[in-house]
Design an enzyme around this catalytic site. Sequence first.
Site, short mmCIF file in Angstrom:
data_model
loop_
_atom_site.label_atom_id
_atom_site.label_comp_id
_atom_site.label_asym_id
_atom_site.label_seq_id
_atom_site.Cartn_x
_atom_site.Cartn_y
_atom_site.Cartn_z
N ARG A 122 1.03 -1.21 -0.02
CA ARG A 122 0.05 -0.02 0.02
C ARG A 122 0.92 1.36 -0.11
O ARG A 122 0.35 2.34 0.52
CB ARG A 122 -1.01 0.04 1.02
CG ARG A 122 -2.14 -1.09 1.07
CD ARG A 122 -2.98 -1.02 2.13
NE ARG A 122 -4.20 -1.77 1.80
CZ ARG A 122 -4.06 -3.18 2.68
NH1 ARG A 122 -3.41 -3.29 3.62
NH2 ARG A 122 -5.08 -3.95 2.52
N LYS A 144 4.13 11.05 -11.32
CA LYS A 144 3.19 10.24 -12.30
C LYS A 144 3.93 9.01 -12.50
O LYS A 144 5.04 8.91 -13.30
CB LYS A 144 2.87 11.35 -13.50
CG LYS A 144 2.09 12.38 -13.51
CD LYS A 144 1.82 13.19 -14.82
CE LYS A 144 1.10 12.47 -15.57
NZ LYS A 144 0.82 13.62 -16.64
N GLU A 186 11.96 16.92 -24.45
CA GLU A 186 11.50 17.33 -23.31
C GLU A 186 12.05 18.76 -22.78
O GLU A 186 11.55 19.32 -21.88
CB GLU A 186 11.32 16.18 -22.29
CG GLU A 186 10.64 14.90 -22.79
CD GLU A 186 9.05 15.24 -22.53
OE1 GLU A 186 8.72 16.17 -22.33
OE2 GLU A 186 8.49 14.27 -22.71
N LYS A 227 9.38 21.95 -14.14
CA LYS A 227 8.51 21.06 -13.94
C LYS A 227 7.94 21.11 -12.39
O LYS A 227 6.67 21.12 -12.20
CB LYS A 227 9.12 19.70 -14.37
CG LYS A 227 7.73 18.69 -13.93
CD LYS A 227 8.29 17.29 -14.84
CE LYS A 227 6.90 16.36 -14.79
NZ LYS A 227 6.98 15.05 -15.35
N GLU A 237 -2.84 17.01 -11.77
CA GLU A 237 -3.35 17.36 -13.04
C GLU A 237 -4.58 17.62 -13.22
O GLU A 237 -5.26 16.99 -13.98
CB GLU A 237 -2.72 16.18 -13.97
CG GLU A 237 -2.68 16.63 -15.36
CD GLU A 237 -2.21 15.36 -16.21
OE1 GLU A 237 -1.49 15.77 -17.16
OE2 GLU A 237 -2.45 14.27 -16.07
N ARG A 241 -1.25 21.85 -14.92
CA ARG A 241 -0.25 20.62 -14.89
C ARG A 241 -0.46 20.23 -16.42
O ARG A 241 0.61 19.51 -16.85
CB ARG A 241 -0.19 19.66 -13.73
CG ARG A 241 0.89 18.30 -14.02
CD ARG A 241 1.06 17.76 -12.92
NE ARG A 241 2.20 16.57 -13.08
CZ ARG A 241 2.68 15.63 -11.98
NH1 ARG A 241 2.11 15.77 -10.96
NH2 ARG A 241 3.41 14.92 -12.64
N ASN A 245 1.68 18.55 -21.10
CA ASN A 245 1.71 17.62 -22.01
C ASN A 245 1.67 18.30 -23.48
O ASN A 245 0.98 17.66 -24.26
CB ASN A 245 -0.07 17.07 -22.16
CG ASN A 245 0.07 16.02 -20.54
OD1 ASN A 245 0.79 15.09 -20.72
ND2 ASN A 245 -0.66 16.50 -19.83
N HIS A 248 2.16 16.07 -26.40
CA HIS A 248 1.95 14.84 -26.14
C HIS A 248 0.66 14.09 -26.42
O HIS A 248 0.59 12.69 -26.46
CB HIS A 248 1.89 14.57 -24.29
CG HIS A 248 3.39 14.81 -23.96
ND1 HIS A 248 4.07 15.87 -23.95
CD2 HIS A 248 4.18 13.69 -23.09
CE1 HIS A 248 5.18 15.65 -23.42
NE2 HIS A 248 5.31 14.36 -22.81
N HIS A 252 1.56 10.91 -27.97
CA HIS A 252 0.96 9.50 -27.37
C HIS A 252 -0.01 8.54 -28.24
O HIS A 252 0.29 7.42 -28.50
CB HIS A 252 0.21 9.62 -26.33
CG HIS A 252 1.02 10.04 -24.97
ND1 HIS A 252 0.58 10.29 -23.84
CD2 HIS A 252 2.26 9.80 -24.85
CE1 HIS A 252 1.40 10.56 -23.06
NE2 HIS A 252 2.58 10.54 -23.40
N HIS A 267 9.51 7.67 -27.37
CA HIS A 267 8.67 8.82 -26.74
C HIS A 267 9.14 10.13 -27.20
O HIS A 267 8.14 11.01 -27.54
CB HIS A 267 8.61 8.69 -25.33
CG HIS A 267 7.70 9.53 -24.34
ND1 HIS A 267 6.39 9.66 -24.73
CD2 HIS A 267 8.11 10.59 -23.73
CE1 HIS A 267 6.22 10.87 -24.06
NE2 HIS A 267 6.86 11.33 -23.45
#
Length: 370
Positions: A122, A144, A186, A227, A237, A241, A245, A248, A252, A267
């Site tokens: 957990r 993330k 990036e 960042k 997000e 935030r 992206n 992206h 993606h 990527h």
Amino acid sequence: MTERVHVPLEGREYDILIDNGLLARAGEEIASRLGQVRAAVVTDENVATHHLPALLDGLRAAGIEAASLTLPAGEKTKSFTYLQEVVDFALAQRLERRDALIALGGGVIGDLVGFAAGIARRGMPFIQVPTSLLAQVDSSVGGKTGINSAFGKNLVGVFHQPRLVLADTGVLDTLSPREFRAGYAEVVKYGLIDRPDFFRWLEENREDIFAGGSARAEAIAQSCRAKAEVVLRDEFERGDRALLNLGHTFGHALEGATAYDSTRLVHGEGVAIGMALAHRFSARLNQASPDDAVRVEAHLKAAGLPTRIQDIPGPLPDAETLMNFMLQDKKVEGGKLTFILTHGIGQSFIARDVPASEAQGFLRDMLEAR
């Protein structure tokens, strides 16, 4: 001199350290924050060859006992199969809740191990030791984590902040030119979001960054600060935030459409094409000058990055296929598309309710362009 970027999330603050030789000091830095924990290091086959012995030596020097697990390299490792393998490995080592998982690798390993740490017992501490430029400036920062699904990239995961990020700039010398270029995409992203002066600095210092000069560590530090500032404003997000992206949503979709085949597209290359598309789409929607798209594309090309869908080798997806991947994107709400668009260099904004027909028509035109 070690650059330190502090991420002061209340109750979960951590440091990003940037310097040459941090692998040798890893145990010392971890012990000073977590005490004499036990650890499991997870890496991939490529990184293990170059850097695993140095990290294990650095941990032992500080009295940290660590077992290691080596996984296949590549985007396809971000899967349920390997998530279970990492969790089972940690439990088999009888790691306790205060012990640590250490991600030694690029974004794939960092995302996978962070997710495993977020769900094993957990929630366990994890340390990011990013070995690619992309991971050092982006995926290792902000918490993330996740894996891919047949329905799209990063659709399964949790927010789970690291306890420490160790960005050893020396390890970047072992990257292939292609991997370094992909990470640089990036870096460029931060200038295009809201730091026009940083983008201009990159235009002036790109050659020194690629050559490993003093500008390299500065570029990494500035990217991490950029960042971290966004993460502090919007950790989960729900607002700003999403600006991270930029490029992206398109990128993606291209990765998904090429089945995450890294021989065709990695990527950072998808992000580079995506950022160029985002600026062209903004110009098409009369939100920005076409000159900005030309400038962005010129810089990315100068860095050796692809900027058009046609730059991807092999058969290309059609516009409808790309739209289907985009409609699975995490930023879709109520079935409506959200894009990160721009009013100009360093003036990105969140555009909600972009008509799907407009986006699909744009993609069709981009695929037909020569």
